[in-house]
Enzyme design. Structure first.
Site, mmCIF file in Angstrom:
data_model
loop_
_atom_site.group_PDB
_atom_site.id
_atom_site.type_symbol
_atom_site.label_atom_id
_atom_site.label_comp_id
_atom_site.label_asym_id
_atom_site.label_seq_id
_atom_site.Cartn_x
_atom_site.Cartn_y
_atom_site.Cartn_z
ATOM 1 N N ARG A 48 0.836 -1.211 0.000
ATOM 2 C CA ARG A 48 0.000 0.000 0.000
ATOM 3 C C ARG A 48 0.863 1.250 0.000
ATOM 4 O O ARG A 48 0.494 2.273 -0.563
ATOM 5 C CB ARG A 48 -0.977 -0.011 1.185
ATOM 6 C CG ARG A 48 -1.833 1.240 1.273
ATOM 7 C CD ARG A 48 -3.125 1.110 2.099
ATOM 8 N NE ARG A 48 -3.046 0.196 3.209
ATOM 9 C CZ ARG A 48 -2.353 0.403 4.340
ATOM 10 N NH1 ARG A 48 -1.700 1.532 4.510
ATOM 11 N NH2 ARG A 48 -2.345 -0.489 5.293
ATOM 12 N N TYR A 101 -17.152 15.220 -16.890
ATOM 13 C CA TYR A 101 -17.401 13.775 -16.822
ATOM 14 C C TYR A 101 -18.418 13.499 -15.703
ATOM 15 O O TYR A 101 -18.262 13.988 -14.577
ATOM 16 C CB TYR A 101 -16.071 13.056 -16.542
ATOM 17 C CG TYR A 101 -16.221 11.581 -16.305
ATOM 18 C CD1 TYR A 101 -16.566 10.722 -17.342
ATOM 19 C CD2 TYR A 101 -16.029 11.045 -15.040
ATOM 20 C CE1 TYR A 101 -16.716 9.367 -17.128
ATOM 21 C CE2 TYR A 101 -16.167 9.679 -14.818
ATOM 22 C CZ TYR A 101 -16.518 8.853 -15.860
ATOM 23 O OH TYR A 101 -16.667 7.513 -15.631
ATOM 24 N N ASP A 174 -8.408 17.594 -16.113
ATOM 25 C CA ASP A 174 -8.625 16.188 -16.435
ATOM 26 C C ASP A 174 -8.177 16.019 -17.888
ATOM 27 O O ASP A 174 -8.835 16.498 -18.806
ATOM 28 C CB ASP A 174 -10.106 15.836 -16.245
ATOM 29 C CG ASP A 174 -10.398 14.359 -16.509
ATOM 30 O OD1 ASP A 174 -9.636 13.723 -17.259
ATOM 31 O OD2 ASP A 174 -11.409 13.856 -15.970
ATOM 32 N N LYS A 199 -8.369 4.749 -19.955
ATOM 33 C CA LYS A 199 -8.727 5.144 -21.322
ATOM 34 C C LYS A 199 -7.495 5.107 -22.233
ATOM 35 O O LYS A 199 -6.930 4.061 -22.407
ATOM 36 C CB LYS A 199 -9.410 6.511 -21.278
ATOM 37 C CG LYS A 199 -10.448 6.664 -20.150
ATOM 38 C CD LYS A 199 -11.670 5.787 -20.306
ATOM 39 C CE LYS A 199 -12.568 5.722 -19.071
ATOM 40 N NZ LYS A 199 -12.997 6.992 -18.529
HETATM 41 C C1 LIG Z 1 -13.511 7.487 -17.311
HETATM 42 C C2 LIG Z 1 -13.228 8.895 -16.928
HETATM 43 C C3 LIG Z 1 -12.983 9.236 -15.584
HETATM 44 C C4 LIG Z 1 -13.101 8.235 -14.447
HETATM 45 O O1 LIG Z 1 -12.129 7.247 -14.521
HETATM 46 P P1 LIG Z 1 -12.346 5.719 -14.024
HETATM 47 O O2 LIG Z 1 -11.042 5.084 -14.386
HETATM 48 O O3 LIG Z 1 -13.513 5.169 -14.773
HETATM 49 O O4 LIG Z 1 -12.590 5.780 -12.557
HETATM 50 C C5 LIG Z 1 -12.681 10.544 -15.313
HETATM 51 N N1 LIG Z 1 -12.629 11.492 -16.274
HETATM 52 C C6 LIG Z 1 -12.870 11.198 -17.563
HETATM 53 C C7 LIG Z 1 -12.807 12.276 -18.590
HETATM 54 C C8 LIG Z 1 -13.180 9.893 -17.943
HETATM 55 O O5 LIG Z 1 -13.435 9.618 -19.217
#
Ligand SMILES: *Cc1c(COP(=O)(O)O)cnc(C)c1O
Length: 381
Positions: A48, A101, A174, A199
């Site tokens: 951790r 998001y 983000d 992603k």
């Molecule tokens: C998918 C996504 C998230 C969240 O991420 P997870 O890995 O699903 O927890 C945050 N911001 C954007 C723009 C996303 O596409």
């Protein structure tokens, strides 16, 4: 090691000194033997707090985003939660985009809201509206997402960073949709970069993860403490898979962008398509800013259909190569219906996505096959 493509392959990826293995091994272990009490080898004690495979990913991410510190997490939302808890106290206020998001909105509104955090969602392309939403003294964070999800709005990161800093805010970007291969927010003045590495960074739809990258040492220490104290860390196998994906990130992003551009240009003017939302199109309202702050326009686009919500639902269920699924950023093309899928949590609010919109995550298949798939499905509407 200055080139981005070189760093994507080598940063934090020294070969294994014991065997010479070119690829650093997966340290699939929960704990580490000590040479006497407190005698740690390389600082590793318990999974951790730190694991060498996670360290290799974090070093790589810091290098790609051009930040001093990176932390990787079990998901994008786990990364966001850790960051927001490091930055906010009860009574604090966050300004965020009105097409943020959906999961970010839900986390702030329904989880952190119960702990006294307040939010205002604004149109981030309108700097006056952003300035007006700031509550002197209580606003602590400006949360930016560009390109945004799913309407592909582009906001000027440098301008928002300046505005945010004038008001004493921490400016968070983000960067999930662009990835560091196309856009580096820290270079544009942002304080923290957030990723869902699920992603494009992972890129193969086989791992869930998130990351934070920042320069500020004091904030990094808080984030590191919370990562350890709360424990939403990436597992070794997940960190390793993410590193594996990153090696091809620059080439993937170039091809995602080329495929998406070709599809967007093909669909403009199609009788079944009312509007194509893609920043690579000159008529996109954010095109000039995107051309300035990004080195490519990415693989995400949305389509508004002339046939309304029913046509959108039928298209989402009617393609073959574009598979109907949540998520984005993998090598395979996906299609989604935001109103009932990614953005179901903001349905009926000011953040709702138009009901005639479908979102495409354009993959790396032959673009002629992708165009044919869309053309055939549109003809069947
Ligand atoms: C998918 C996504 C998230 C969240 O991420 P997870 O890995 O699903 O927890 C945050 N911001 C954007 C723009 C996303 O596409």
């Amino acid at each position: 090691m200055t080139g981005f493509r070189t760093r994507a392959i080598h940063a934090g990826q020294e070969f294994d000194p014991t065997t010479g293995a070119v690829i650093p091994p997966i340290y699939q272990t929960s704990t580490f033997v000590q040479d006497g009490i407190g005698g740690l080898r390389g600082g590793y004690e318990y999974n951790r707090s730190a694991n060498p495979t996670r360290t290799s990913l974090q070093t790589l991410l810091a290098s790609l985003e051009g930040g001093r510190h990176a932390y990787s997490f079990a998901s994008g939302l786990a990364a966001e939660d850790t960051l927001l808890r490091a930055l906010l106290r009860p009574g604090d206020h966050v300004v965020l985009g009105n097409d943020v998001y959906g999961g970010t909105h839900r986390l702030l509104d329904r989880v952190l809201g119960a702990w006294g955090v307040e939010i205002t969602a604004v149109e981030l392309t309108d700097l006056g509206a952003v300035r007006a939403a700031v509550r002197p003294g209580s606003t602590k964070v400006l949360w930016v997402e560009t390109p945004s999800n799913p309407l592909m709005k582009i906001t000027d990161i440098a301008a928002l960073a300046e505005l945010g800093h004038d008001a004493g805010l921490t400016v968070v970007v983000d960067n999930t949709f662009a990835s560091p291969a196309l856009q580096r927010p820290l270079d544009l003045g942002a304080d923290v970069v957030v990723h869902s590495t699920t992603k494009y960074i992972g890129g193969h739809s086989d791992v869930l993860g998130g990351a934070l990258v920042m320069d500020d040492d004091a904030l990094a220490e808080k984030v590191g403490f919370l990562q350890f104290a709360v424990g939403a860390v990436s597992a070794p196998m997940d960190a390793w898979l993410t590193v594996r994906g990153i090696k091809t990130l620059p080439v993937r992003m170039a091809q995602h962008s080329a495929n998406a551009q070709a599809i967007a240009e093909h669909l403009v003017g199609h009788p079944a398509v009312e509007r194509v939302y893609y920043p690579g199109l000159e008529q996109h309202p954010g095109h000039d800013i995107a051309a300035r702050q990004m080195s490519g326009f990415g693989g995400m686009m949305s389509l508004a259909l002339t046939g309304g919500p029913q046509a959108a639902r039928r298209l989402a269920e009617g393609t073959e190569l574009f598979q109907l699924a949540e998520s984005l950023g993998g090598v395979e093309s996906l299609i989604g219906y935001p109103d009932a899928m990614t953005h179901a949590s903001v349905r009926g609010t000011a953040l709702a996505v138009p009901e005639n919109v479908v979102r495409l995550s354009v993959g790396l298949e032959d673009v002629t096959d992708l165009v044919a798939d869309l053309d055939e499905a549109l003809a069947r509407l």
